[in-house]
Design a protein around this motif. Sequence first.
Motif, mmCIF file in Angstrom:
data_model
loop_
_atom_site.group_PDB
_atom_site.id
_atom_site.type_symbol
_atom_site.label_atom_id
_atom_site.label_comp_id
_atom_site.label_asym_id
_atom_site.label_seq_id
_atom_site.Cartn_x
_atom_site.Cartn_y
_atom_site.Cartn_z
ATOM 1 N N UNK A 188 8.803 7.089 -1.856
ATOM 2 C CA UNK A 188 9.169 7.929 -2.980
ATOM 3 C C UNK A 188 8.738 9.374 -2.746
ATOM 4 N N UNK A 189 9.100 10.225 -3.678
ATOM 5 C CA UNK A 189 8.751 11.630 -3.598
ATOM 6 C C UNK A 189 7.766 12.020 -4.693
ATOM 7 N N UNK A 190 6.896 11.099 -5.093
ATOM 8 C CA UNK A 190 5.916 11.388 -6.129
ATOM 9 C C UNK A 190 5.032 12.555 -5.706
ATOM 10 N N UNK A 191 4.642 13.374 -6.694
ATOM 11 C CA UNK A 191 3.785 14.513 -6.390
ATOM 12 C C UNK A 191 2.393 14.062 -5.952
ATOM 13 N N UNK A 192 1.955 12.908 -6.410
ATOM 14 C CA UNK A 192 0.656 12.374 -5.992
ATOM 15 C C UNK A 192 0.777 10.864 -5.860
ATOM 16 N N UNK A 193 0.454 10.350 -4.676
ATOM 17 C CA UNK A 193 0.605 8.925 -4.419
ATOM 18 C C UNK A 193 -0.634 8.157 -4.864
ATOM 19 N N UNK A 194 -0.414 6.921 -5.235
ATOM 20 C CA UNK A 194 -1.524 6.042 -5.608
ATOM 21 C C UNK A 194 -2.420 5.830 -4.391
ATOM 22 N N UNK A 195 -3.738 5.999 -4.530
ATOM 23 C CA UNK A 195 -4.639 5.798 -3.389
ATOM 24 C C UNK A 195 -4.571 4.366 -2.860
ATOM 25 N N UNK A 196 -4.491 4.235 -1.558
ATOM 26 C CA UNK A 196 -4.502 2.922 -0.924
ATOM 27 C C UNK A 196 -5.619 2.895 0.120
ATOM 28 N N UNK A 197 -6.081 1.687 0.416
ATOM 29 C CA UNK A 197 -7.197 1.549 1.355
ATOM 30 C C UNK A 197 -6.962 0.358 2.280
ATOM 31 N N UNK A 198 -7.533 0.455 3.469
ATOM 32 C CA UNK A 198 -7.586 -0.668 4.395
ATOM 33 C C UNK A 198 -9.053 -0.976 4.645
ATOM 34 N N UNK A 199 -9.403 -2.254 4.648
ATOM 35 C CA UNK A 199 -10.800 -2.643 4.848
ATOM 36 C C UNK A 199 -11.041 -3.104 6.278
ATOM 37 N N UNK A 200 -12.097 -2.579 6.862
ATOM 38 C CA UNK A 200 -12.570 -3.022 8.169
ATOM 39 C C UNK A 200 -14.050 -3.364 8.035
ATOM 40 N N UNK A 201 -14.376 -4.636 8.206
ATOM 41 C CA UNK A 201 -15.765 -5.094 8.099
ATOM 42 C C UNK A 201 -16.376 -4.656 6.774
ATOM 43 N N UNK A 202 -15.593 -4.794 5.696
ATOM 44 C CA UNK A 202 -16.022 -4.498 4.321
ATOM 45 C C UNK A 202 -16.187 -3.012 4.034
ATOM 46 N N UNK A 203 -15.703 -2.157 4.921
ATOM 47 C CA UNK A 203 -15.712 -0.712 4.669
ATOM 48 C C UNK A 203 -14.290 -0.283 4.338
ATOM 49 N N UNK A 204 -14.102 0.346 3.181
ATOM 50 C CA UNK A 204 -12.768 0.771 2.761
ATOM 51 C C UNK A 204 -12.439 2.151 3.335
ATOM 52 N N UNK A 205 -11.289 2.228 4.025
ATOM 53 C CA UNK A 205 -10.820 3.472 4.623
ATOM 54 C C UNK A 205 -9.522 3.887 3.921
ATOM 55 N N UNK A 206 -9.414 5.133 3.437
ATOM 56 C CA UNK A 206 -8.157 5.596 2.835
ATOM 57 C C UNK A 206 -6.987 5.378 3.789
ATOM 58 N N UNK A 207 -5.869 4.884 3.255
ATOM 59 C CA UNK A 207 -4.744 4.507 4.105
ATOM 60 C C UNK A 207 -3.437 5.079 3.569
ATOM 61 N N UNK A 208 -2.571 5.522 4.474
ATOM 62 C CA UNK A 208 -1.236 5.974 4.098
ATOM 63 C C UNK A 208 -0.225 5.422 5.102
ATOM 64 N N UNK A 209 1.045 5.458 4.712
ATOM 65 C CA UNK A 209 2.131 5.030 5.591
ATOM 66 C C UNK A 209 3.016 6.231 5.908
ATOM 67 N N UNK A 210 3.363 6.366 7.173
ATOM 68 C CA UNK A 210 4.307 7.398 7.599
ATOM 69 C C UNK A 210 5.461 6.707 8.306
ATOM 70 N N UNK A 211 6.663 6.900 7.793
ATOM 71 C CA UNK A 211 7.840 6.298 8.422
ATOM 72 C C UNK A 211 8.429 7.241 9.464
ATOM 73 N N UNK A 212 8.873 6.643 10.569
ATOM 74 C CA UNK A 212 9.403 7.422 11.687
ATOM 75 C C UNK A 212 10.922 7.457 11.638
ATOM 76 N N UNK A 213 11.446 8.615 12.015
ATOM 77 C CA UNK A 213 12.878 8.846 12.036
ATOM 78 C C UNK A 213 13.154 9.927 13.072
#
Length: 302
Positions: free
Chosen positions: A241-266
Motif C-alpha cells: 500500500x501507499x500508507x503514509x505510515x506503515x504498521x510496525x513489524x518485527x522479526x524475532x531472532x533468539x527472542x530479540x525483536x528486530x524491526x522488519x520491512x518488506x521491499x518488493x523487487x521490480x
Amino acid sequence: MKSVTVQNLLDRFSMEVLAGHDHLERVIAKSKTHRPGLEFVGYFDFFSHAHVQVLGSKEINYLHTLSEEERNLRIGNVVKYHPPCFVVTRNQEGLKYLKKYCEEEGIPLLRTPERTSKFVDLMDTYLAKALASEIAIHGVCVNVSGIGILLRGKSGVGKSETAHTLIHRGHRLVADDVVVLKKISPETIIGTHNGTSKEFLALRSIGLINVSRLYGRRAFQDETRIVLDIELTKWQDNTLNNDLELEPKFTEYMDVRIPSIEIQLQPGRDVAGLVEAAANNWYLRQQGYSAMEDFMKRLQND
C-alpha cells in the motif's frame, strides 16, 4: 553450552603464564570477569567462582598488607572454589604466594601489562561474543552508514546484487549467503560471517568476488549490530500500500525483536536506494523524529 578455554584467552590476549602451565585447557563458560575483593575479606555469599578472576592493584596491594598466615588463609579460601583462572593486571610482581596455591590447585595464573579497567572491558567483550548463543541463517548482512541490516529473501531474489550496489556506494559487506547471528545481550544481536565466507560475495552471472580485493578494505567489516531486518520479495501487484505510515513489524531472532520491512523487487526499481532510505529513516526515528508527525503538523498549520 558454548565455552572457551584458558588457552583461547592466551591466543587472544597478550599474557604470560606464571603458574598452571599444564592446565590451560580449563573451561570458561561464563561471560563476565570477576574481581574477588569481597572474597579476600571473607564474604562468599555471591562469589562468581566460575568466572575469570581478575586481580588489579587494589586486590594485590591488599594481599601484600597481610601477614603471611592471614594471606595464606585468604588466598586458600578463594582458590578452593577452583575458578578457571586468575589474571593479574599491570604486570604486578611479588606473586610468589599466588603461584604456590595456583600450582597446588592446578589453576592457571596469568599476567598482563594492561590496566585493570581496560583489560576487564576487553575480556568481557571477548567473552560475551565467544560465549554468545548463535544461529546461522540464509541471507546477506551489510552495514549501511553505520547501521546493521539483514537482507533476507528466497534464493535468486537479488540479495547479493543489492549488497553489491550498496558496496559500490560506499557501504560495507559483513556476510553473504550464511549469516551468523549472535545474541550478546537480551536486546542485542550482532551479525557476522562464518569465517569461510569472509569477504566473499557470490554474484549470479559473475561468480565469486572478494570485495576487499576488488574495492579495498573499507568494503568489508567483520561484524555489525543488527537493527533492521529487510525481506526482499518479488513484485506482486496490489500487495503493497501507499500508507503514509506503515504498521510496525518485527522479526524475532533468539527472542530479540528486530524491526522488519518488506521491499518488493521490480526491474528498474532502485532497491539499494530504498535500503539506504530505510536505514536513514530508522536512524531518524531513534533520534525521536517522525516524518508522519512532522507532515501532520504542517497540515494543521496550513
